[in-house]
Design an enzyme around this catalytic site. Structure first.
Site, PDB file in Angstrom:
ATOM      1  N   GLY A 106       0.777  -1.244   0.000  1.00 34.48           N
ATOM      2  CA  GLY A 106       0.000   0.000   0.000  1.00 34.48           C
ATOM      3  C   GLY A 106       0.804   1.286   0.000  1.00 34.48           C
ATOM      4  O   GLY A 106       0.303   2.324   0.445  1.00 34.48           O
ATOM      5  N   ASN A 113       1.633   3.033  -2.612  1.00 35.04           N
ATOM      6  CA  ASN A 113       0.932   3.964  -3.517  1.00 35.04           C
ATOM      7  C   ASN A 113      -0.345   4.474  -2.862  1.00 35.04           C
ATOM      8  O   ASN A 113      -0.689   5.648  -3.017  1.00 35.04           O
ATOM      9  CB  ASN A 113       0.598   3.277  -4.844  1.00 35.04           C
ATOM     10  CG  ASN A 113       1.764   3.294  -5.801  1.00 35.04           C
ATOM     11  OD1 ASN A 113       2.107   4.341  -6.351  1.00 35.04           O
ATOM     12  ND2 ASN A 113       2.408   2.153  -5.976  1.00 35.04           N
ATOM     13  N   LYS A 165      -5.241  -9.254  -8.487  1.00 35.42           N
ATOM     14  CA  LYS A 165      -6.260 -10.128  -9.088  1.00 35.42           C
ATOM     15  C   LYS A 165      -6.827  -9.485 -10.354  1.00 35.42           C
ATOM     16  O   LYS A 165      -6.780  -8.262 -10.509  1.00 35.42           O
ATOM     17  CB  LYS A 165      -7.408 -10.365  -8.097  1.00 35.42           C
ATOM     18  CG  LYS A 165      -6.970 -10.913  -6.760  1.00 35.42           C
ATOM     19  CD  LYS A 165      -6.412 -12.308  -6.892  1.00 35.42           C
ATOM     20  CE  LYS A 165      -6.059 -12.878  -5.514  1.00 35.42           C
ATOM     21  NZ  LYS A 165      -5.311 -14.136  -5.620  1.00 35.42           N
ATOM     22  N   ASN A 205      -5.123   1.722 -13.489  1.00 35.81           N
ATOM     23  CA  ASN A 205      -4.131   0.814 -12.889  1.00 35.81           C
ATOM     24  C   ASN A 205      -2.730   1.398 -13.074  1.00 35.81           C
ATOM     25  O   ASN A 205      -2.476   2.168 -13.999  1.00 35.81           O
ATOM     26  CB  ASN A 205      -4.198  -0.551 -13.582  1.00 35.81           C
ATOM     27  CG  ASN A 205      -3.253  -1.561 -12.976  1.00 35.81           C
ATOM     28  OD1 ASN A 205      -3.095  -1.632 -11.747  1.00 35.81           O
ATOM     29  ND2 ASN A 205      -2.582  -2.338 -13.808  1.00 35.81           N
ATOM     30  N   HIS A 253       1.315   0.028 -13.409  1.00 34.95           N
ATOM     31  CA  HIS A 253       2.116  -1.174 -13.629  1.00 34.95           C
ATOM     32  C   HIS A 253       3.593  -0.770 -13.678  1.00 34.95           C
ATOM     33  O   HIS A 253       3.947   0.204 -14.346  1.00 34.95           O
ATOM     34  CB  HIS A 253       1.703  -1.842 -14.947  1.00 34.95           C
ATOM     35  CG  HIS A 253       2.420  -3.134 -15.180  1.00 34.95           C
ATOM     36  ND1 HIS A 253       2.014  -4.316 -14.584  1.00 34.95           N
ATOM     37  CD2 HIS A 253       3.525  -3.422 -15.897  1.00 34.95           C
ATOM     38  CE1 HIS A 253       2.849  -5.280 -14.948  1.00 34.95           C
ATOM     39  NE2 HIS A 253       3.780  -4.769 -15.732  1.00 34.95           N
ATOM     40  N   ASP A 284      -3.390  -5.596 -18.417  1.00 41.78           N
ATOM     41  CA  ASP A 284      -2.350  -4.608 -18.743  1.00 41.78           C
ATOM     42  C   ASP A 284      -2.397  -4.084 -20.183  1.00 41.78           C
ATOM     43  O   ASP A 284      -1.366  -3.800 -20.787  1.00 41.78           O
ATOM     44  CB  ASP A 284      -0.949  -5.216 -18.489  1.00 41.78           C
ATOM     45  CG  ASP A 284      -0.734  -5.541 -17.025  1.00 41.78           C
ATOM     46  OD1 ASP A 284      -1.344  -4.862 -16.171  1.00 41.78           O
ATOM     47  OD2 ASP A 284       0.039  -6.465 -16.729  1.00 41.78           O
ATOM     48  N   GLU A 307       6.541   6.078  -9.000  1.00 43.23           N
ATOM     49  CA  GLU A 307       5.088   5.836  -8.936  1.00 43.23           C
ATOM     50  C   GLU A 307       4.438   6.799  -7.939  1.00 43.23           C
ATOM     51  O   GLU A 307       3.399   7.392  -8.221  1.00 43.23           O
ATOM     52  CB  GLU A 307       4.808   4.393  -8.499  1.00 43.23           C
ATOM     53  CG  GLU A 307       5.205   3.363  -9.526  1.00 43.23           C
ATOM     54  CD  GLU A 307       4.827   1.949  -9.124  1.00 43.23           C
ATOM     55  OE1 GLU A 307       3.906   1.758  -8.307  1.00 43.23           O
ATOM     56  OE2 GLU A 307       5.460   1.006  -9.637  1.00 43.23           O
TER      57      GLU A 307
HETATM   58  C1  GRF Z   1       3.515  -1.227  -7.581  1.00 45.34           C
HETATM   59  O1  GRF Z   1       4.789  -1.511  -8.072  1.00 45.34           O
HETATM   60  C2  GRF Z   1       2.537  -1.106  -8.725  1.00 45.34           C
HETATM   61  O2  GRF Z   1       3.108  -0.642  -9.903  1.00 45.34           O
HETATM   62  C3  GRF Z   1       2.069  -2.515  -8.909  1.00 45.34           C
HETATM   63  O3  GRF Z   1       2.031  -3.067  -7.616  1.00 45.34           O
HETATM   64  C4  GRF Z   1       2.949  -2.372  -6.772  1.00 45.34           C
HETATM   65  C5  GRF Z   1       2.165  -1.907  -5.586  1.00 45.34           C
HETATM   66  O4  GRF Z   1       3.002  -1.435  -4.563  1.00 45.34           O
HETATM   67  N1  GRF Z   1       0.814  -2.604  -9.613  1.00 45.34           N
HETATM   68  P1  GRF Z   1       2.354  -0.799  -3.263  1.00 45.34           P
HETATM   69  O5  GRF Z   1       1.413  -1.828  -2.667  1.00 45.34           O
HETATM   70  O6  GRF Z   1       1.627   0.438  -3.687  1.00 45.34           O
HETATM   71  O7  GRF Z   1       3.502  -0.493  -2.364  1.00 45.34           O
END
Ligand code: GRF
Length: 202
Positions: free
Chosen positions: A18, A20, A94, A110, A112, A153, A182
């Site tokens: 988590g 992000n 998922k 999303n 990635h 994706d 990110e």
């Molecule tokens: C990130 O690298 C994102 O790009 C991918 O999953 C990871 C999530 O990281 N989809 P976090 O849970 O936000 O630390």
């Protein structure tokens, strides 16, 4: 931001640590994202993301692990009840069910950790992505923020940010560098998405 005094809201779907999510919550608090996270839904009851939600007084929901069908039915029911304006996937591993895509067409975002379409698709998550990039001898990697479609994706790309892969790079070091990017770019893209898509519709 609101229209007719109804604030814009979104739900965040997670599966893991988590980081992000934390960046998104901070961006909502500072006003960078002109909206509110109304719930965090996790595919794993152990996800640290649920704890982050709770400490920020955001309802944290864990999906049942019994079967894919049960999980998806519960997910769609919860989202229908919460009625967000859009959905953000922040490390949700998922597959998003078509039933949810039908209710939120072009309204699920999303992130990635590679330059899609390279190193995307089934099994490409976490360190697997960065290992594959290094093994392929790529000189660049990065992140992709995109709309979710029924194919893993593959939805419309909103933003890509690239960085150089250093000669001594490890999957872990690449992951750290991309995660930092990110945290910077995801909130800004969500902001733009709201300003360009959601606000006009409200
Ligand atoms: C990130 O690298 C994102 O790009 C991918 O999953 C990871 C999530 O990281 N989809 P976090 O849970 O936000 O630390």
């Amino acid at each position: 931001m609101s229209y007719n005094s109804k604030p814009i809201s979104f739900v965040v779907l997670c599966s893991g640590k988590g980081s992000n999510l934390a960046a998104i919550i901070a961006a909502c608090a500072s006003g960078v994202i002109p909206a509110k996270v109304t719930a965090v839904i996790s595919s794993s009851p152990e996800a640290k993301a649920l704890h982050i939600a709770e400490t920020n007084n955001i309802p944290a929901i864990s999906l049942p692990a019994s079967s894919i069908e049960d999980r998806n039915l519960y997910l769609v029911d919860q989202v229908k009840e919460i009625k967000p304006d859009f959905i953000v996937l922040a490390g949700y591993v998922k597959k998003v069910p078509d039933s949810l895509l039908e209710i939120f067409p072009d309204k699920i975002i999303n992130i990635h950790p590679s330059l899609l379409p390279e190193f995307g698709g089934k099994g490409m998550y976490g360190l697997n992505v960065h290992k594959a990039v290094i093994e392929a001898g790529k000189k660049q990697s990065g992140l992709t923020i995109h709309l979710v479609s029924s194919e893993y994706d593959r939805g419309r790309i909103l933003k890509q940010v690239s960085l150089d892969v250093a000669p001594e790079e490890t999957p872990e070091s690449l992951s750290d560098k991309i995660l930092a990017l990110e945290h910077k770019h995801f909130p800004l893209v969500i902001r733009e998405f709201i300003l360009e898509t959601i606000r006009d519709e409200k």
